[in-house]
Design a protein around this motif. Sequence first.
Motif, mmCIF file in Angstrom:
data_model
loop_
_atom_site.group_PDB
_atom_site.id
_atom_site.type_symbol
_atom_site.label_atom_id
_atom_site.label_comp_id
_atom_site.label_asym_id
_atom_site.label_seq_id
_atom_site.Cartn_x
_atom_site.Cartn_y
_atom_site.Cartn_z
ATOM 1 N N UNK A 121 0.664 -1.249 0.185
ATOM 2 C CA UNK A 121 0.092 0.044 0.032
ATOM 3 C C UNK A 121 0.881 1.038 -0.196
ATOM 4 N N UNK A 122 2.173 1.182 0.680
ATOM 5 C CA UNK A 122 2.764 2.442 0.733
ATOM 6 C C UNK A 122 3.623 2.610 -0.607
ATOM 7 N N UNK A 123 3.713 1.546 -1.207
ATOM 8 C CA UNK A 123 4.319 1.622 -2.709
ATOM 9 C C UNK A 123 3.071 2.239 -3.509
ATOM 10 N N UNK A 124 2.042 1.762 -3.348
ATOM 11 C CA UNK A 124 0.859 2.318 -4.204
ATOM 12 C C UNK A 124 0.877 3.802 -4.013
ATOM 13 N N UNK A 125 0.897 4.345 -3.160
ATOM 14 C CA UNK A 125 0.504 5.963 -2.719
ATOM 15 C C UNK A 125 2.042 6.553 -2.996
ATOM 16 N N UNK A 126 3.043 5.870 -3.179
ATOM 17 C CA UNK A 126 4.356 6.582 -3.552
ATOM 18 C C UNK A 126 5.226 6.858 -2.350
ATOM 19 N N UNK A 127 5.077 6.337 -1.124
ATOM 20 C CA UNK A 127 5.752 6.543 -0.122
ATOM 21 C C UNK A 127 7.120 5.332 -0.160
ATOM 22 N N UNK A 128 6.975 4.547 -0.839
ATOM 23 C CA UNK A 128 8.104 3.571 -1.323
ATOM 24 C C UNK A 128 8.138 3.786 -2.552
ATOM 25 N N UNK A 129 9.432 4.082 -3.218
ATOM 26 C CA UNK A 129 9.882 4.118 -4.583
ATOM 27 C C UNK A 129 11.187 3.609 -4.439
ATOM 28 N N UNK A 130 11.505 2.186 -5.024
ATOM 29 C CA UNK A 130 12.874 1.883 -5.345
ATOM 30 C C UNK A 130 13.666 2.492 -6.211
ATOM 31 N N UNK A 131 12.790 2.672 -7.463
ATOM 32 C CA UNK A 131 13.497 3.530 -8.710
ATOM 33 C C UNK A 131 13.936 4.854 -8.300
ATOM 34 N N UNK A 132 13.182 5.242 -7.668
ATOM 35 C CA UNK A 132 13.404 6.904 -7.471
ATOM 36 C C UNK A 132 14.580 6.953 -6.413
ATOM 37 N N UNK A 133 14.468 6.030 -5.475
ATOM 38 C CA UNK A 133 15.355 5.909 -4.496
ATOM 39 C C UNK A 133 16.925 5.667 -5.156
ATOM 40 N N UNK A 134 17.004 4.662 -6.007
ATOM 41 C CA UNK A 134 18.415 4.169 -6.703
ATOM 42 C C UNK A 134 18.787 5.492 -7.524
ATOM 43 N N UNK A 135 17.826 6.240 -8.145
ATOM 44 C CA UNK A 135 18.295 7.374 -9.095
ATOM 45 C C UNK A 135 18.915 8.404 -8.369
ATOM 46 N N UNK A 136 18.314 8.723 -7.281
ATOM 47 C CA UNK A 136 18.827 9.638 -6.390
ATOM 48 C C UNK A 136 20.003 9.432 -5.738
ATOM 49 N N UNK A 137 20.101 8.315 -5.134
ATOM 50 C CA UNK A 137 21.352 7.763 -4.673
ATOM 51 C C UNK A 137 22.594 7.849 -5.478
ATOM 52 N N UNK A 138 22.392 7.301 -6.763
ATOM 53 C CA UNK A 138 23.482 7.371 -7.883
ATOM 54 C C UNK A 138 23.861 8.741 -7.924
ATOM 55 N N UNK A 139 22.997 9.704 -8.126
ATOM 56 C CA UNK A 139 23.206 11.093 -8.585
ATOM 57 C C UNK A 139 24.077 11.667 -7.216
ATOM 58 N N UNK A 140 23.430 11.680 -6.368
ATOM 59 C CA UNK A 140 24.166 12.256 -5.161
ATOM 60 C C UNK A 140 25.380 11.719 -4.439
ATOM 61 N N UNK A 141 25.485 10.630 -4.533
ATOM 62 C CA UNK A 141 26.646 9.647 -4.187
ATOM 63 C C UNK A 141 27.767 9.928 -5.006
ATOM 64 N N UNK A 142 27.664 10.012 -6.442
ATOM 65 C CA UNK A 142 28.468 10.304 -7.284
ATOM 66 C C UNK A 142 29.226 11.654 -7.012
ATOM 67 N N UNK A 143 28.286 12.683 -7.137
ATOM 68 C CA UNK A 143 28.705 13.903 -7.092
ATOM 69 C C UNK A 143 29.250 14.434 -5.467
ATOM 70 N N UNK A 144 28.485 13.858 -4.417
ATOM 71 C CA UNK A 144 29.086 14.145 -3.168
ATOM 72 C C UNK A 144 30.374 13.566 -2.740
ATOM 73 N N UNK A 145 30.497 12.224 -3.255
ATOM 74 C CA UNK A 145 31.924 11.341 -2.569
ATOM 75 C C UNK A 145 32.519 11.012 -3.786
ATOM 76 N N UNK A 146 32.334 11.053 -5.115
ATOM 77 C CA UNK A 146 32.911 10.778 -6.215
ATOM 78 C C UNK A 146 32.996 9.243 -6.381
ATOM 79 N N UNK A 147 31.823 8.571 -5.985
ATOM 80 C CA UNK A 147 31.874 7.172 -6.077
ATOM 81 C C UNK A 147 31.635 6.764 -7.492
ATOM 82 N N UNK A 148 32.195 5.636 -7.976
ATOM 83 C CA UNK A 148 31.953 5.049 -9.276
ATOM 84 C C UNK A 148 31.030 3.992 -9.392
ATOM 85 N N UNK A 149 30.615 3.613 -10.574
ATOM 86 C CA UNK A 149 29.392 2.794 -10.690
ATOM 87 C C UNK A 149 29.678 1.474 -9.858
ATOM 88 N N UNK A 150 30.768 1.106 -9.861
ATOM 89 C CA UNK A 150 30.819 -0.467 -9.116
ATOM 90 C C UNK A 150 30.547 -0.330 -7.873
#
Length: 239
Positions: A121-150
């Motif tokens: 139910x939380x997924x249905x209403x948008x409170x859980x969104x693994x795709x959005x989580x992963x996108x934001x994680x990649x962008x922020x951790x790459x720019x914030x700490x310089x982490x590579x894809x691996x």
Amino acid sequence: MTRRTEWPDPVDPPRGDRGHGGAPDGTGADADGPWSDDQESRGGGGRRRRRRGAFGGHQDSGSPPSSRAEDGEPPTGDPAERARAICLRLLTGTPRTRKQLADALRKRDIPDEVAEEVLSRFEEVGLINDEAFADAWVESRHHGRGLARRALARELRTKGVDSAVIEEAVGQLDAEQEEATARELVARKLRSTRGLDRDKRLRRLAGMLARKGYPEGMALRVVRQALEEEGEDTEDLEY
């Protein structure tokens, strides 16, 4: 008679702050800030004192309080209501994956079937969104700490993100962008290695890139070029 669960109204899915200045881990520090895993509250005995309770009142902390009361969840009652309260608390100001929330509910002895219903139910209403989580994680951790894809993929796996979602998220970074970030990291670290012999400088800088997930070949190439620009002779290097 089963009590009807009140569900939250639909909201936009939790997203990390995008952009160079808004990395989830702050300004490039090692701490994850609001993205770090939730630290469980622990009740403590010892010296008797007055403390503020979970809902603003005061309680005597001379004896260990219940963990449920500290977590702000109902101590008894409908498991679905408890599960909902736990998830809402964990999601407050901190994006979470479905797997992270499922693990938290399991630790609180929420029945699996109840947890599945609440999480879906939380997924249905948008409170859980693994795709959005992963996108934001990649962008922020790459720019914030310089982490590579691996390294980014490894972190997302530990948070229970599906492999297909991870692959799509890390695909935001191409080889050119990854190498450009590697050069920036080396340029910032280069000054601190001056005074060391050439081989030690190369090992130290390449090791820094390796820890951030950069491939060995790219790391050595970037570091050699940086050393050559400083006048170091790298012709006799075997790597």
